[in-house]
Scaffold this motif. Structure first.
Motif, PDB file in Angstrom:
ATOM      1  N   PHE A  39      28.112  38.965  36.445  1.00 38.59           N
ATOM      2  CA  PHE A  39      27.733  38.663  37.820  1.00 38.59           C
ATOM      3  C   PHE A  39      26.523  39.493  38.242  1.00 38.59           C
ATOM      4  CE2 PHE A  39      28.165  39.904  42.329  1.00 38.59           C
ATOM      5  CZ  PHE A  39      27.891  38.667  42.906  1.00 38.59           C
ATOM      6  N   PHE A  40      26.469  40.736  37.803  1.00 38.40           N
ATOM      7  CA  PHE A  40      25.314  41.586  38.094  1.00 38.40           C
ATOM      8  C   PHE A  40      24.040  40.968  37.519  1.00 38.40           C
ATOM      9  CE2 PHE A  40      23.131  45.877  37.217  1.00 38.40           C
ATOM     10  CZ  PHE A  40      22.550  45.889  38.478  1.00 38.40           C
ATOM     11  N   VAL A  41      24.132  40.399  36.334  1.00 39.81           N
ATOM     12  CA  VAL A  41      22.992  39.729  35.715  1.00 39.81           C
ATOM     13  C   VAL A  41      22.535  38.551  36.581  1.00 39.81           C
ATOM     14  CG1 VAL A  41      22.320  38.270  33.766  1.00 39.81           C
ATOM     15  CG2 VAL A  41      23.462  40.440  33.350  1.00 39.81           C
ATOM     16  N   LEU A  42      23.491  37.774  37.093  1.00 38.24           N
ATOM     17  CA  LEU A  42      23.150  36.655  37.957  1.00 38.24           C
ATOM     18  C   LEU A  42      22.381  37.118  39.195  1.00 38.24           C
ATOM     19  CD1 LEU A  42      26.204  34.197  38.086  1.00 38.24           C
ATOM     20  CD2 LEU A  42      23.889  33.720  37.298  1.00 38.24           C
ATOM     21  N   CYS A  43      22.834  38.225  39.781  1.00 38.73           N
ATOM     22  CA  CYS A  43      22.154  38.758  40.968  1.00 38.73           C
ATOM     23  C   CYS A  43      20.725  39.186  40.640  1.00 38.73           C
ATOM     24  CB  CYS A  43      22.941  39.942  41.531  1.00 38.73           C
ATOM     25  SG  CYS A  43      24.565  39.517  42.197  1.00 38.73           S
ATOM     26  N   VAL A  44      20.544  39.833  39.498  1.00 38.44           N
ATOM     27  CA  VAL A  44      19.202  40.267  39.093  1.00 38.44           C
ATOM     28  C   VAL A  44      18.294  39.063  38.856  1.00 38.44           C
ATOM     29  CG1 VAL A  44      17.911  41.412  37.254  1.00 38.44           C
ATOM     30  CG2 VAL A  44      19.974  42.463  38.160  1.00 38.44           C
ATOM     31  N   ILE A  45      18.798  38.034  38.202  1.00 44.70           N
ATOM     32  CA  ILE A  45      17.998  36.833  37.964  1.00 44.70           C
ATOM     33  C   ILE A  45      17.627  36.164  39.288  1.00 44.70           C
ATOM     34  CG2 ILE A  45      18.058  34.517  36.972  1.00 44.70           C
ATOM     35  CD1 ILE A  45      19.724  35.620  34.695  1.00 44.70           C
ATOM     36  N   ALA A  46      18.603  36.085  40.204  1.00 46.43           N
ATOM     37  CA  ALA A  46      18.335  35.473  41.512  1.00 46.43           C
ATOM     38  C   ALA A  46      17.266  36.249  42.268  1.00 46.43           C
ATOM     39  CB  ALA A  46      19.620  35.393  42.324  1.00 46.43           C
TER      40      ALA A  46
END
Length: 359
Positions: A172-179
């Motif tokens: 989920f942290f990766v998703l936030c960084v990509i967003a």
């Protein structure tokens, strides 16, 4: 007469082409976006806040596991019969420490969830890229799913779900960084071209950041299996996991050095700087891993000749020990996030430059 007609024709066709360009750029994330195109501010602001909150959320979640406080609140979604947001502050802050970190973990997760809802609304209101709107919905679905996993871990008292919960959090942290990356101004084609000026037009292959992502996430899974080892887990199996975890750590460190070398050759600082940071992060992670082993199991045999190993005794974790163990967990998530950022930037550079060459 002919010159005047040509001038009139050019003046009529010019504005038309200028009007068509933003329309085309707004329907998709086209590499022809120019620097003057407006970028929605609120989605980027909210995603940055989510990134700044999610990493501390992983820290607090690591503290919950380190102190074995996952079952300090036996009910969910409430807290001892209270609404999550209405639980008495004095009881929470002045109560037992395991209650403090477990309920605090829930509150911080709820805050991230509310921001994710705001991200979806702001994306629907301001974003013109459909895939960016879909990404915001995916972020919201991920945080809801992670919350449900945490709740089921409590209600079912399932240690396996705790391990899965610990593996989904970094994703989920990766998703936030990509967003946060794709909603920023640096995602514009003009910004990418500017960063690529004076650099090699040959973009490194995506193999390197993909390999880093796979190895970094595999490390997280192996670490979660060690932290949430089930009672029936065999000592031989645990030893194999530990050896694999150590081996991959040094392979990952070597891969970061090779990735930095490849990114540095193209001359783009937006790629070489994250790659260089990964070398430092993995080095810190290895040091924290050794310290974590010492805190949990004592000095390893390879460090037995050190004089400090003779007088070292295992004891209940103090604050420093807990932060060492939790820092090891959180740094692993940071390595995964920076690897994903490198991959997304590399993809964007490749797409923009390839379009420029073809046109």
């Amino acid at each position: 007469m002919n010159q005047a007609a040509d001038t009139q024709t050019a003046s009529e066709s010019g504005p038309k082409s200028e009007m068509e360009r933003p329309a085309n750029a707004n329907t998709s994330d086209s590499p022809t976006e120019d620097g003057s195109q407006s970028v929605p501010q609120w989605p980027h602001r909210l995603t940055r806040v989510m990134v700044c909150l999610t990493w501390p959320l992983i820290w607090v979640g690591g503290l919950v596991t380190t102190y074995d406080a996952g079952m300090s609140v036996p009910d969910w979604p409430g807290t001892y019969g209270y609404n999550l947001l209405l639980y008495p502050i004095s009881t929470w802050l002045l109560g037992p420490f395991d209650l403090l970190i477990e309920h605090g973990h829930r509150l911080l997760a709820a805050l991230v969830g509310f921001i994710a809802i705001g991200l979806v609304f702001s994306s629907f209101m301001t974003e013109t890229r459909r895939w960016a709107i879909g990404l915001s919905v995916l972020v919201l679905a991920a945080v809801i799913g992670q919350g449900v996993l945490g709740g089921l871990r409590v209600t079912l008292s399932a240690r396996t779900l705790a391990m899965i919960h610990g593996c989904v959090g970094p994703a989920f942290f990766v998703l936030c960084v990509i967003a946060a990356c794709v909603t920023g101004r640096n995602w514009l084609a003009a910004s990418v071209r500017k960063s690529a000026e004076g650099t090699s037009q040959r973009t490194p292959t995506a193999f390197w950041p993909i390999a880093l992502l796979v190895l970094a996430y595999l490390q997280l899974v192996l670490g979660a299996m060690m932290r949430h080892a089930l009672p029936g887990f065999s000592p031989v199996g645990f030893a194999h996991i530990v050896k694999t975890h150590i081996t991959i750590a040094f392979v990952l460190w070597l891969m970061t050095a090779l990735t930095y070398w490849r990114m540095r050759r193209c001359g783009d600082l937006t790629l070489s700087r994250p790659a260089g940071a990964l070398i430092c992060f993995v080095a810190v992670q290895i040091g924290l891993g050794v310290a974590t082993w010492i805190v949990n199991y004592g000095y390893p045999q390879m460090l037995a000749p050190l004089s400090a190993s003779d007088s070292y005794l295992l004891h209940s974790k103090n604050v420093l020990d807990a932060w060492i163990v939790t820092g090891h967990v959180a740094t692993g998530s940071l390595i995964l996030a920076v690897s994903s950022l490198l991959l997304v930037r590399l993809y964007r550079r490749r797409r923009v430059l390839s379009f420029s060459v073809s046109s």
